[in-house]
Every structure is written in structure tokens, then in C-alpha cells.
Scaffold this motif. Structure first.
Motif, mmCIF file in Angstrom:
data_model
loop_
_atom_site.group_PDB
_atom_site.id
_atom_site.type_symbol
_atom_site.label_atom_id
_atom_site.label_comp_id
_atom_site.label_asym_id
_atom_site.label_seq_id
_atom_site.Cartn_x
_atom_site.Cartn_y
_atom_site.Cartn_z
ATOM 1 N N ARG A 1 -5.777 5.706 -3.132
ATOM 2 C CA ARG A 1 -6.276 6.619 -2.217
ATOM 3 C C ARG A 1 -5.837 6.000 -0.732
ATOM 4 O O ARG A 1 -6.390 5.108 -0.315
ATOM 5 N N GLY A 2 -5.015 6.792 0.067
ATOM 6 C CA GLY A 2 -4.639 6.492 1.372
ATOM 7 C C GLY A 2 -3.628 5.355 1.704
ATOM 8 O O GLY A 2 -3.475 5.310 2.736
ATOM 9 N N GLY A 3 -3.383 5.130 0.747
ATOM 10 C CA GLY A 3 -2.124 4.119 0.903
ATOM 11 C C GLY A 3 -2.830 2.735 1.211
ATOM 12 O O GLY A 3 -2.112 1.721 1.479
ATOM 13 N N GLU B 1 0.485 4.055 -3.049
ATOM 14 C CA GLU B 1 0.070 5.310 -2.757
ATOM 15 C C GLU B 1 0.575 6.526 -3.727
ATOM 16 O O GLU B 1 0.083 7.375 -4.130
ATOM 17 N N ARG B 2 1.916 5.942 -4.147
ATOM 18 C CA ARG B 2 2.815 6.987 -5.202
ATOM 19 C C ARG B 2 2.153 6.896 -6.222
ATOM 20 O O ARG B 2 2.598 7.806 -6.955
ATOM 21 N N GLY C 1 0.734 -1.157 -0.075
ATOM 22 C CA GLY C 1 -0.001 -0.252 -0.184
ATOM 23 C C GLY C 1 0.747 1.370 0.067
ATOM 24 O O GLY C 1 0.485 2.248 -0.774
#
Length: 310
Positions: A117-119, A112-113, A108
Motif C-alpha cells: 500500500r502506497g509503495g 507497490e505493483r 517500495g
């Protein structure tokens, strides 16, 4: 066809084990999910894995009852009974179960990068084009673990980190390709990043940003091009995430005189990006007292860049 990322609660259902044993499994449908036969589903396995672990596609939806006997993989029988009584089912067919090394690149914090969304995933979300491109690059083996920001978010082995720090202390900077799997890359980057960021007192050498989450130890000569200097702190600069991406993509270049120059030919039609990078054009890199960027490494980077006038 839509592409979805769906959370798989490992404390409820051992989806990795299920897909290793079975070609198809039952999957309870969330209300108004809008998932259709033929859609692709990536299962994001929750803690302790916290990564995409399985790729599958939807073969049928709206089933009133279980069609496959996969009860042995349900950890929480009460949750199974609740879903049997309250939901319809779809069937997911296995395409791939990702390896440990692939999952290290699909965690995650890494995703995220690329737009997750939100990792992490709590229920489901549609995969963006950027995120899907990255996931497919990992699937197809195109994603060499050369991206420094990705490597810093990847899994690492504390014993390997200590080993690599010992190498740096002995001025031994090589990490041979045959040993550089995903976890090794993460461990090497961790040792390299700790040294480089410490040299720069935890600040971006161009922007001055000091918030840890926005800093990357960026290789000058890329990881993929120079196994012999992968750990050399003189081959690293502490950069903020935007500057690191601009440096990697050639939008921002650093001369052997340590002066930053922006390649304006690359910035076409993006006034916001141009405005973000303009303050750094002509700025001199802040260099540390120890392990300043080696001019030869900067020269090698410039020679591999389309713009050779620096």
C-alpha cells in the motif's frame, strides 16, 4: 503464523548493520501490534534505502526491558531512551539480510505493483498473498529480472543508461546474461523504455493512455529468451500497465498483422476483466513511423503462446 512488513527508520536505528553483526536484536513493540512469537517479519528500511532489507522471525514478545546490547546501532539515542521508558520489547532473529541486487527488486516502487500500500511502509502491514509470493521469489532466486514493469521501477546506473543508449544508436541490441544483474537490468530497461516510449509519442499503442505512470515499454520476445535483441526498439511496444500484464500472461495477443486478439479461454469467471479487455479485441495496434514491431518478433511470441491460431 502471520507475515508482517515493518518499517525500520534508518535515521534512528541501523538495522542492516545490526543484523549483519548480530543474530538477534531488540525491537520495540507498538501498542496493539498483535505480533506473536513465530511470526515472520520483513523489515522495510526507510530512505535512503527504501526497500525490504532483512527477513527475521519473532522469538519473544512483551519483554519489559532490553535483553541484547545493540546500542551501538542506535543513531538517535533520545529515541532509544523514549522507547526504553515507554514501550515493551520483542526479539527478532535474523533469517536473511538481503543483498544489494535483491534490495533492488524489493524497493517500495516495485513492491507497490504487488500490493504494498502506497509503495512504502510507515509502521507495519500484513503481507498479502501476492506480495509474499513476489518477495519469496526474490529470496529464492526465482525472480529473474524479466518483468518489464518491475525493471522500470528498479535501480539504475546513469552511466550504464548512457552506454545502453549508445548501443541502441549503433544498432547493437545485445545484453549478455553474464552482465545482466539487477542494476544492469534496470539500466538497460531505462534506455530501452526511453527509446520505445519516445517512438510511440508517450502513448499506449492499444489504449491511447498517455499518463506516464501507467506506461510500460513491453518486450515482445521476453527479456529472458533473447539476449541478442534485449535493446532492440522493434522488440518493444509502449503499453499501459493493464495491457502489459495481459500481454505478458497471454490474455491479450498481437498478430503479425498488428491486430489485437483476446484469448477468451483464459478469462473464466471474471466479468470485470473481460469487460476491460473486450474493447481491444480486433483493434489494430497503433504503430510508430520508426521501429515498428518486427513481424518476426511477433511471430516468435505467438509461437511460444498456447494459442497458435493468430
Amino acid at each position: 503464523m502471520a507475515v508482517w512488513i515493518i518499517a525500520s527508520d534508518y535515521a534512528t536505528y541501523r538495522s542492516l548493520d545490526a543484523f549483519r553483526a548480530l543474530e538477534e536484536v531488540n525491537w520495540s513493540e507498538a501498542p496493539n501490534a498483535h505480533i506473536a512469537p513465530g511470526d515472520v517479519v520483513y523489515l522495510y528500511i526507510t530512505r535512503p534505502i527504501s526497500a525490504i532489507g532483512v527477513k527475521c522471525y519473532v522469538t519473544s514478545v512483551g519483554l519489559p526491558e532490553l535483553e541484547i546490547d545493540d546500542r551501538e546501532f542506535w543513531v538517535d539515542e533520545q529515541r532509544l531512551l523514549e522507547r526504553i521508558n515507554g514501550r515493551t520489547w520483542m526479539r527478532l532473529k535474523r533469517v536473511a539480510v538481503f543483498s544489494d541486487e535483491q534490495r533492488a527488486l524489493l524497493k517500495g516502487a516495485v513492491l507497490e505493483r504487488y500490493g504494498l500500500r502506497g509503495g512504502f511502509v510507515q509502521s507495519r502491514q500484513r503481507a498479502t498473498v501476492e506480495l509474499l509470493d513476489y518477495i519469496e521469489s526474490v529470496e529464492q532466486g526465482r525472480m529473474i529480472v524479466g518483468d518489464d514493469a518491475v525493471a522500470e521501477a528498479a535501480d539504475f546506473d546513469p552511466d550504464q543508461v548512457a552506454q545502453f543508449k549508445g548501443q541502441i544508436a549503433r544498432d547493437d541490441y545485445a545484453v549478455p546474461d553474464q552482465t545482466a544483474n539487477a542494476k544492469t537490468r534496470g539500466s538497460a530497461q531505462r534506455a530501452f523504455a526511453d527509446t520505445v516510449k519516445s517512438n510511440y509519442n508517450g502513448q499506449c499503442a492499444i489504449t491511447g493512455i498517455s499518463t506516464r505512470e501507467f506506461l510500460v515499454a513491453s518486450h515482445i520476445v521476453p527479456w529472458s529468451e533473447a539476449p541478442d535483441v534485449r535493446l532492440d526498439p522493434r522488440n518493444g511496444i509502449c503499453l499501459s500497465t493493464l495491457v502489459d500484464r495481459a500481454f505478458d500472461a497471454g490474455f491479450l495477443q498481437i498478430g503479425t498483422d498488428y491486430v489485437v486478439r483476446i484469448d477468451w479461454t483464459k478469462i473464466v469467471g471474471d466479468a470485470v476483466l473481460g469487460g476491460a479487455l473486450k474493447p481491444f479485441d480486433g483493434r489494430r495496434l497503433t504503430t510508430p513511423e520508426r521501429h515498428a514491431p518486427h513481424p518476426e518478433y511477433l511471430r516468435r511470441r505467438l509461437q511460444s503462446s498456447p494459442a497458435q491460431a493468430l
